[in-house]
Design an enzyme around this catalytic site. Structure first.
Site, PDB file in Angstrom:
ATOM      1  N   LYS A 105       0.830  -1.207   0.000  1.00 47.12           N
ATOM      2  CA  LYS A 105       0.000   0.000   0.000  1.00 47.12           C
ATOM      3  C   LYS A 105       0.862   1.254   0.000  1.00 47.12           C
ATOM      4  O   LYS A 105       0.603   2.205  -0.752  1.00 47.12           O
ATOM      5  CB  LYS A 105      -0.913   0.011   1.227  1.00 47.12           C
ATOM      6  CG  LYS A 105      -1.711   1.300   1.404  1.00 47.12           C
ATOM      7  CD  LYS A 105      -2.507   1.300   2.684  1.00 47.12           C
ATOM      8  CE  LYS A 105      -1.710   1.774   3.871  1.00 47.12           C
ATOM      9  NZ  LYS A 105      -1.773   3.246   4.072  1.00 47.12           N
ATOM     10  N   ASN A 106       1.894   1.265   0.823  1.00 51.26           N
ATOM     11  CA  ASN A 106       2.720   2.461   0.965  1.00 51.26           C
ATOM     12  C   ASN A 106       3.589   2.730  -0.257  1.00 51.26           C
ATOM     13  O   ASN A 106       4.168   3.812  -0.374  1.00 51.26           O
ATOM     14  CB  ASN A 106       3.592   2.350   2.217  1.00 51.26           C
ATOM     15  CG  ASN A 106       2.780   2.453   3.492  1.00 51.26           C
ATOM     16  OD1 ASN A 106       1.644   2.928   3.480  1.00 51.26           O
ATOM     17  ND2 ASN A 106       3.343   1.991   4.597  1.00 51.26           N
ATOM     18  N   CYS A 136      -5.288   8.199   9.816  1.00 57.45           N
ATOM     19  CA  CYS A 136      -5.208   7.624  11.157  1.00 57.45           C
ATOM     20  C   CYS A 136      -4.772   8.676  12.181  1.00 57.45           C
ATOM     21  O   CYS A 136      -3.885   9.471  11.911  1.00 57.45           O
ATOM     22  CB  CYS A 136      -4.206   6.468  11.188  1.00 57.45           C
ATOM     23  SG  CYS A 136      -4.804   4.948  10.448  1.00 57.45           S
ATOM     24  N   ARG A 158       1.819  14.282  12.325  1.00 55.26           N
ATOM     25  CA  ARG A 158       2.305  14.055  10.961  1.00 55.26           C
ATOM     26  C   ARG A 158       2.114  15.295  10.087  1.00 55.26           C
ATOM     27  O   ARG A 158       1.404  15.273   9.081  1.00 55.26           O
ATOM     28  CB  ARG A 158       1.610  12.840  10.338  1.00 55.26           C
ATOM     29  CG  ARG A 158       1.932  11.550  11.059  1.00 55.26           C
ATOM     30  CD  ARG A 158       1.804  10.353  10.149  1.00 55.26           C
ATOM     31  NE  ARG A 158       0.470   9.820  10.134  1.00 55.26           N
ATOM     32  CZ  ARG A 158       0.121   8.687   9.536  1.00 55.26           C
ATOM     33  NH1 ARG A 158       1.024   7.972   8.906  1.00 55.26           N
ATOM     34  NH2 ARG A 158      -1.106   8.261   9.551  1.00 55.26           N
ATOM     35  N   ASP A 172       5.488   0.818  11.607  1.00 51.80           N
ATOM     36  CA  ASP A 172       4.257   0.160  11.175  1.00 51.80           C
ATOM     37  C   ASP A 172       4.156  -1.287  11.636  1.00 51.80           C
ATOM     38  O   ASP A 172       3.147  -1.956  11.372  1.00 51.80           O
ATOM     39  CB  ASP A 172       4.121   0.230   9.645  1.00 51.80           C
ATOM     40  CG  ASP A 172       3.575   1.569   9.172  1.00 51.80           C
ATOM     41  OD1 ASP A 172       3.172   2.379  10.019  1.00 51.80           O
ATOM     42  OD2 ASP A 172       3.550   1.799   7.943  1.00 51.80           O
ATOM     43  N   ARG A 196      -8.253  -0.479   5.184  1.00 55.21           N
ATOM     44  CA  ARG A 196      -7.432   0.529   4.528  1.00 55.21           C
ATOM     45  C   ARG A 196      -6.076  -0.033   4.095  1.00 55.21           C
ATOM     46  O   ARG A 196      -5.469   0.493   3.159  1.00 55.21           O
ATOM     47  CB  ARG A 196      -7.205   1.723   5.460  1.00 55.21           C
ATOM     48  CG  ARG A 196      -8.423   2.602   5.697  1.00 55.21           C
ATOM     49  CD  ARG A 196      -8.059   3.840   6.515  1.00 55.21           C
ATOM     50  NE  ARG A 196      -6.894   4.488   5.958  1.00 55.21           N
ATOM     51  CZ  ARG A 196      -5.775   4.748   6.620  1.00 55.21           C
ATOM     52  NH1 ARG A 196      -5.659   4.400   7.891  1.00 55.21           N
ATOM     53  NH2 ARG A 196      -4.766   5.344   6.027  1.00 55.21           N
TER      54      ARG A 196
END
Length: 429
Positions: free
Chosen positions: A22-23, A125, A130, A315, A407
């Site tokens: 995903k990233n 999230c 961030r 993560d 997600r």
């Protein structure tokens, strides 16, 4: 709203095909804005975040065509074609951007190609501030004029972006990716110092180079980019998800099972593999993946500190905490990346975990067993830590707020059930 129900006690045994990251996929998708030709991505995961970004790109004028579907072998058949022949709007509206922080990644490509962009400040999230400051400061170093007004970033470079030196005061994956995409079409040379070194950054650089960009140093802390006039179309395969790999590796060890993780790249998880080896998690590397198992009856407590790549991934912190909650002995887990990433602790404690938080560290005293309970996911990675706990707990665990899980993890209940887990999704009304 959907829920996931788990009845613990079954070891995980079998094969899991690792999905595309995903990233990596999200910045790769935004790279489609940099060319008026077709960018094709293979091995694209089927996730809520991918759909959210696809909707955002579509409103910018990108034509999207999905071919193939997820099957027994992960999502190898999913291929997305994106054609941004013309940019219909350079505004990324709040109603689309608010769902996901990665939406800020459209800023660099739009600014580079069109000379202006209006992007809503993003959501996602709730695991820390961030801030987008590093993105904006980097754009200013390339000659952009930035103004924050009414919740939007207004950026313009009427004469085009100009290469410059961008020094990041701290490592930021998103800012590195955003500036990289902006710089590939800037005039002259850009040097990024203290750049992120993650495999996902390297994957983006490889795709951009395939499109005609001139990039050197990706994977190191200094990246040099020589701007080009235009980029062309390209077909790129998304790198396998190292976070999904690490998650399932720990789930295998925690349940006393054994999983072959097909397509995994152990070289992207050296810090995790080395650290968890001390806890008794065994990793056998294969030509196309790896096998994960626990070398004893229980893992041993070990201390973990998250750091930017190649350090231990933030993560994987929540999943590691779940693993250590049933370890033999105590562990100290220290979070150095995000200041508010222990929200899963109260939920794990509801299941019998013994965890005490001291500032940025959590002391985990391993317990012989956990007990099923109704719990709530607080963010993406925390959601899987609760699934891991449920897989070993006595009785039944019900996970609420499954939308967090969707997600970033593809077909979780299908992958786990195929390996022996007693798990099902309960559809909401």
């Amino acid at each position: 709203m959907d829920k996931i129900k788990i009845r613990g006690g079954n070891p995980l045994k079998g094969k899991i095909w690792i999905s595309g990251a995903k990233n990596a996929a999200l910045p790769l998708m935004t790279a489609s804005l940099l060319t008026d030709e077709v960018l094709t991505l293979r091995n694209l995961p089927h996730l809520a975040d991918i759909t959210t970004l696809a909707n955002l790109l579509a409103q910018h004028g990108v034509e999207l065509h999905m071919n193939g579907s997820a099957g027994s072998e992960g999502c190898a058949g999913r291929v997305l074609e994106m054609h941004a022949k013309t940019i219909e709007t350079t505004k990324a509206p709040y109603e689309l951007v608010r769902k996901m922080r990665a939406s800020i990644l459209v800023l660099g490509p739009l600014l580079a190609r069109e000379g202006h962009a209006e992007v809503s400040l993003p959501g996602g999230c709730a695991i820390g501030s961030r801030p987008v400051d590093l993105h904006l400061q980097g754009m200013e170093q390339l000659g952009a004029e930035i103004e924050l007004k009414e919740g939007y970033v207004h950026a313009k470079a009427p004469k085009g972006l100009i290469g410059g030196e961008v020094m990041f005061p701290k490592v930021s994956v998103g800012a590195t990716e955003n500036i990289m995409m902006a710089a590939v079409l800037a005039k002259g040379t850009t040097r990024m110092i203290n750049a992120a070194r993650e495999p996902e950054v390297v994957d983006l650089a490889e795709c951009l180079m395939g499109m005609g960009a001139n990039i050197q140093g990706a994977g190191t802390d200094t990246i040099t980019i020589e701007g080009v006039d235009r980029l062309h179309g390209y077909t790129h395969t998304v790198v396998p998800d190292r976070i999904e790999t690490g998650t399932y590796a720990m789930a295998a060890a925690m349940t006393g099972g054994e999983l072959e993780l097909v397509g995994a790249r152990p070289e992207h998880l050296r810090s995790m593999i080395d650290q968890l080896a001390q806890a008794g998690v065994s990793i056998e590397e294969l030509e196309n993946g790896m096998i994960a198992r626990c070398s004893g009856e229980r893992v041993m407590g070990t201390d973990i500190m998250t750091e930017p790549y190649p350090g231990y991934p933030t993560d994987l912190q929540a999943q590691t905490m779940a693993l250590m909650s049933t370890a033999d002995g105590a562990s100290m887990i220290t979070e150095t990346i995000f200041e508010n990433r222990f929200m899963h602790v109260p939920e794990l404690c509801r299941m019998g975990a013994n965890i005490t938080v001291h500032g940025s560290s959590a002391l985990v005293r391993g317990q012989a067993k956990l007990t099923g309970a109704e719990v709530m996911a607080t963010d993406l990675r925390a959601s899987f830590s609760l699934i891991m706990a449920g897989l070993v707990a006595d009785g039944e665990t019900v996970l609420n707020r499954v939308y967090h899980l969707d997600r970033g993890y593809e077909r979780v209940e299908d992958k786990l059930a195929a390996c022996g887990a007693d798990i099902e999704r309960i559809k909401g009304e």
